[in-house]
Structure formats: structure tokens, C-alpha cells
Design a protein around this motif. Structure first.
Motif, short mmCIF file in Angstrom:
data_model
loop_
_atom_site.label_atom_id
_atom_site.label_comp_id
_atom_site.label_asym_id
_atom_site.label_seq_id
_atom_site.Cartn_x
_atom_site.Cartn_y
_atom_site.Cartn_z
N GLY A 4 47.07 36.86 45.19
CA GLY A 4 45.82 36.55 45.68
C GLY A 4 44.74 36.92 44.93
N SER A 47 54.93 29.61 45.73
CA SER A 47 54.42 30.66 44.99
C SER A 47 55.22 31.06 43.87
CB SER A 47 54.15 31.75 46.10
OG SER A 47 53.17 32.61 45.76
N MET A 73 34.25 31.70 43.42
CA MET A 73 34.31 32.00 42.18
C MET A 73 35.32 30.85 41.45
SD MET A 73 33.47 33.17 39.11
CE MET A 73 32.03 34.15 39.92
N ARG A 130 45.55 27.86 46.03
CA ARG A 130 46.09 28.01 47.62
C ARG A 130 45.92 26.69 48.31
NH1 ARG A 130 43.61 30.03 50.86
NH2 ARG A 130 41.74 30.73 49.58
N TYR A 168 50.33 27.72 32.62
CA TYR A 168 48.93 27.51 31.91
C TYR A 168 48.78 27.15 30.40
CZ TYR A 168 46.63 30.01 35.75
OH TYR A 168 46.16 30.45 37.01
N ILE A 198 46.34 24.46 40.19
CA ILE A 198 47.05 25.74 40.84
C ILE A 198 46.19 26.44 41.91
CG2 ILE A 198 48.06 28.04 40.80
CD1 ILE A 198 48.98 27.58 38.01
N ILE A 248 32.89 37.70 39.94
CA ILE A 248 34.00 38.67 39.76
C ILE A 248 34.89 37.88 38.50
CG2 ILE A 248 35.66 37.25 41.20
CD1 ILE A 248 36.80 39.60 42.67
N GLN A 295 28.86 36.54 44.56
CA GLN A 295 29.50 36.01 43.43
C GLN A 295 28.18 35.33 42.75
OE1 GLN A 295 32.46 36.40 42.66
NE2 GLN A 295 33.92 35.61 44.17
#
Ligand code: GDG
Length: 493
Positions: A44, A360, A385, A284, A370, A282, A245, A205
Motif C-alpha cells: 500500500g 496482490s 500522487m 488497487r 515493470y 498496476i 510524496i 500532495q
């Protein structure tokens, strides 16, 4: 203790000089078949962001442990003191799933989904915020620095200040702060603003979010403001500023450089039939992330013959999220159907255009993905962000790969060399996908180098030290009783 001495490990019962308060503890619990309990680091954005800071500085983390109706004593895990806060089943429903995730989350994300307002949800939000504030008041040592995280705990700064005026309190909002017109819908808008004003420093942010906040305080609470500062009637001042962030870029790059990661990336591509283009998303599984629009854009490009199904594969990882909230259940069904329809319409035997994974994965697998992706597609409708975009950039030490990025992700302000899109514009998204897929290596490498410089120079340590430096710096000479200007915790970065 000299200012440069790191904070030492303390027993969980000792008072902490640095306290983080977040909705969740940074760990999940595994119970083995023999009943043994093990805690492991949970995935997370927030955890990914704060864990290195906590570990390097010592300190206590106050948060919910994830189960209903269970009280757990403070414990130590992997270098961090953890102080669990209990929630009843009704509080999980009303404070967490309700007010946090079905009122504030959609309201703060441009009302992408309809926010629900229920008075019993608000009551639970107040009660739970109070409990967090009380736990923190007990755990924090004299003059400690306390960093409150995110939208679930916006009342904590005020409540904590009332209990412990000696503390230096910071608050950081990880999600967008809405425009004044949308925030105005909230029946409890004034209480939220006053809650946040309990902090010495309120971080956002983006600068626009900080400006929204200051404007709202002026309009709705009536306090005097000047630029990024709010002046309270009691003589205190509150600073509202942007702290974009970031990620532990070096750590991601090191993971990406491992020979096992390279081998796994090659294996992923091979298992997809070594297509010319691998596209990757990718996220959530959240309605703010723009999954529908993105998959539709890709499906249309294949249906129109602009992309050959033999040449391109879209891997979409959708990490399970908030599955007990209605809107998330509906979204899951929608995406299941959409993926099925696109694969059914334009797929061939042995050639599914979308590989959809509702699961997950460990970080090593994320790094391999990636590395395997030619085009990373990050197209949220609104995002504070978006760390995934930065992680992709950090992993591309080969300076290859292309990032397609929504202009509504906070990251777009920093990653200017990405192929930027308006995710609501499906044709525009299609054009950007084609452009990213057909660009020369030279062009993509030019863009990637510039983005990598940005991410490497502005990593998670930079974010945390900027915020904490500002938080512990005495701005008002009359408040010098608080503590020496720098505490040891900021010296370690
Ligand atoms: C909120 C704000 C803001 C995802 N799936 C897996 C996994 N992840 C990790 C990613 C990334 C993090 O979770 C997701 O962060 P994002 O920033 O993309 O999004 P949110 O979860 O919505 O985070 C957001 C963030 O807070 C920080 O302030 O950027 O705007 O919404 O780090 O890598 N990690 C692993 N397995 C997965 O399957 N290990």
C-alpha cells in the motif's frame, strides 16, 4: 543525546519521541495452521512511503490492526514499535467503510463516484478519531513530534492538541483536497477544517490543494490567512504547504537490477508469446484509477485494427481493495465483464489481448513486471500522487520504456516527460498509447532520463525530511519552549 544520535530502540511501553498515526498499522497478520501468529509488512502507498522513515528513526506507529472487536497489546516488529487501536464491527462499517471510504474518498476525488452522507457514519468517525488521539496522547513523550496520516484521521490534530499542547503535530493528506465548491457539500465541513487546524503543519500532495484548504479556512471558518499561513485567534499559526510524496527509488532500482528480476521479466514476456509490445497497468481496484476507460481504449485500438492482437498484450494487475464497500463490488463485476467482453470480441485462440490479474504480488514480481513492460499505463481519473508511475520510472535503469500518465494524477506535475493524457478522453488516450508504442527508443530514452533524474533527486527521504524539517523548525520565536530547533529524527536522512 546529541542532535545526530539516532533514536534508540525502545520497549513498546516507553514513551516515543516520534509517533506516526495512521488508519492501519503497517503490518498484516498471518495465522498459521498450528495457530502461530506472524506479522508481515503489508502493501500500500502509505506503508511503502513511511516504513523506511520509521525504521531509520525509531518511533511508534499507532493504527488499527485490521480485525474487528479485538484488543491487542503494543508490540515490536521489524524495527518499529506498533500500538494497535481496536475497532468494533460497527465502527469498521461506519467509520472506515462508511465515512472514510464512501463519503470522504469519493468527495475528495472529484465526486468520481457519488458520496453518501450519513449522520451515524459521522458519529463513528468522531468517536474513532478520538480513540486514536487518546492512544497517541498516551504513547508520545514530552515535546514529541507526531505525524498524523490521511483522510481517515482529519479530526485527530485538534483532539490531540487539546490533550497534549506540548506536542508538535503534523498532518499529511495523501489524497487530493477537493475544490471549495465540492468540499462545501460536506455537512461537517467546518469540523473537518477545524480538526486539521490542530496541526502546526498541514501537508498536501500539490500546491493547489494547499491553496484550496487555506481559501476554505478563510471562507468557512473566518480565520485570517496570508499565502500559506493561517492565523488562529489564540496566536498560533498553521502552515499549509505541498510535499509531493515519492518512493525509495534506489531500493526499487536495486530490486530491478537483480539478475532474478531480469530473468523473471524475460519469462513474463515469453509466457505472453514474446509480443512486440507489453502494456502494463498496476492499480488497487478502485473507481478513481480509470481502469474502465483505459481498457476500453486498448480494446478499441485492437477492434479498429490499429494494434494487431499478435503484437500487443495488456497486463492489468488489479489489487483487491475495500471489497466490502458496495461501489467496489460493483466495480469488480464491471471490470470482470469488460475484460471478458474485450477478450471475447477481439481475442484469438492462444492470444488474449488482456491478461487480467485480480491479485496482490510481492514487490519482486512488481519489479519484474515493470521491467517487462514497454508501456506503463497510469490513467487515474483523480489521484493524490500515484506511486506506481514513480516505481516504473525507478525500475527503468535501462532508460527504456514509456509512461502514459493521466494529467489528473499528482505525479503528472513532476513527470512532465510522460505521455500525458486526459483519461476521460478515450480518443486522446488511444492516440497517446499509439504514440508511446511507436516512439523510437531514442525518444523514449530522452523522456525516461529526465523522469529518472526527477524521481532520483526527489525520493521518499527527500519528502519525509522536507516535511519533518518544516514541522520541527520553530517559526515563531515566542514558541521556543517547544524544543531545540532540530530533533534527532530529522538528522538521519
Ligand atoms: C494513496 C493515494 C498516493 C499495489 N499493488 C501491489 C502493491 N502495490 C503498491 C504499489 C504502490 C502502492 O501499492 C499504491 O500506491 P498508489 O500511489 O499508486 O495508490 P494508492 O494506494 O491509492 O495510494 C495515492 C499514495 O496514497 C501515497 O501518498 O500516491 O495518490 O491514493 O507502492 O507498488 N505492492 C505489492 N503488491 C501488489 O500487488 N507488493
Amino acid at each position: 543525546m546529541s542532535p545526530s544520535t539516532p533514536v534508540r530502540r525502545r520497549a513498546a511501553s516507553r514513551k516515543a519521541s516520534f509517533v506516526v498515526i495512521a488508519n492501519r498499522l503497517p503490518v498484516d497478520r498471518d495465522i498459521g495452521p498450528d495457530g502461530t501468529v506472524q506479522w508481515r509488512k503489508s502493501p500500500g502507498g502509505l506503508v511503502t512511503a513511511l516504513e523506511p522513515v520509521m525504521r531509520r528513526n525509531g518511533g511508534a506507529w499507532i493504527g488499527w490492526h485490521g480485525a474487528a472487536d479485538e484488543k491487542i497489546a503494543p508490540f515490536h516488529h521489524d524495527g518499529i514499535d506498533l500500538v494497535p487501536v481496536h475497532l468494533t464491527a460497527a465502527e469498521i462499517k461506519n467509520y472506515y467503510e462508511g465515512f472514510s471510504n464512501a463519503t470522504l474518498w469519493p468527495l475528495y476525488h472529484d465526486v468520481v463516484a457519488h458520496p453518501e452522507f450519513h449522520r451515524e457514519w459521522w458519529d463513528a468517525y468522531v468517536a474513532v478519531n478520538k480513540r486514536f488521539a487518546e492512544r497517541a496522547a498516551k504513547a508520545a513523550g514530552r515535546d514529541a513530534v507526531v505525524w498524523v496520516q490521511d483522510y481517515q484521521l482529519q479530526l485527530v490534530p485538534k483532539m490531540l492538541r487539546e490533550l497534549r499542547p506540548d506536542l508538535r503535530i503534523g498532518f499529511f493528506l495523501h489524497i487530493p483536497f477537493p475544490p471549495t465548491e465540492l468540499f462545501g457539500q460536506l455537512p461537517w465541513r467546518r469540523q473537518i477544517l477545524e480538526g486539521l487546524l490542530g496541526a502546526d503543519l498541514v501537508g498536501f500532495q500539490l500546491p493547489g490543494a494547499a491553496q484550496n484548504f487555506v481559501r476554505l479556512v478563510r471562507q468557512r471558518v473566518g480565520y485570517k490567512t496570508h499565502r500559506d499561513t493561517v492565523y488562529l485567534p489564540d496566536g498560533r499559526s498553521v502552515l499549509a504547504k505541498a510535499y509531493p510524496i515519492s518512493i525509495d527509488a534506489a531500493d526499487f532500482e536495486a530490486l530491478a537490477r537483480r539478475p532474478e528480476t531480469t530473468a523473471r521479466a524475460e519469462e513474463i514476456r515469453r509466457s505472453l508469446g514474446n509480443p512486440q509490445h507489453v502494456l502494463l497497468g498496476i492499480d488497487r481496484l478502485d473507481y478513481t484509477k480509470g481502469l474502465r476507460q483505459r481498457l476500453r481504449a486498448f480494446g478499441e485500438l485492437i477492434a479498429e485494427g490499429k494494434i494487431d492482437v499478435d503484437d500487443a498484450v495488456f497486463i492489468q494487475v488489479a489489487t483487491p481493495s475495500r471489497e466490502r464497500v458496495d461501489q467496489y463490488r460493483i466495480l469488480r463485476d464491471d471490470i470482470d465483464r469488460l475484460v471478458g467482453r474485450i477478450n471475447g470480441d477481439v481475442g484469438r485462440i492462444g492470444q488474449q489481448p488482456i491478461t487480467y490479474l485480480h491479485a496482490s504480488y510481492p514487490r519482486s514480481e512488481m519489479a519484474a513486471l515493470y521491467r517487462a513492460a514497454d508501456v506503463m499505463v497510469v490513467t487515474p481519473l483523480r489521484d493524490g500522487m500515484n506511486l506506481v508511475a514513480k516505481e516504473y520510472v525507478a525500475c527503468r535503469y535501462d532508460n527504456l520504456g514509456a509512461l502514459v500518465l493521466s494529467e489528473f494524477a499528482g505525479a503528472s506535475a513532476e513527470l512532465k516527460q510522460a505521455y500525458q493524457v486526459n483519461p476521460y478522453d478515450i480518443n486522446g488516450t488511444k492516440a497517446a498509447l499509439l504514440q508511446a508504442m511507436s516512439a523510437s527508443d531514442q525518444e523514449n530514452s530522452r523522456r525516461m532520463k529526465a523522469m529518472r533524474k526527477q524521481v532520483n533527486e526527489n525520493d521518499i527521504d527527500h519528502w519525509a525530511s522536507n516535511f519533518l524539517d518544516e514541522l520541527i523548525t520553530d517559526r515563531d520565536p515566542h514558541e521556543m519552549r517547544l524544543r531545540p530547533v532540530k530533533t534527532p529524527l530529522a538528522r538521519d536522512f
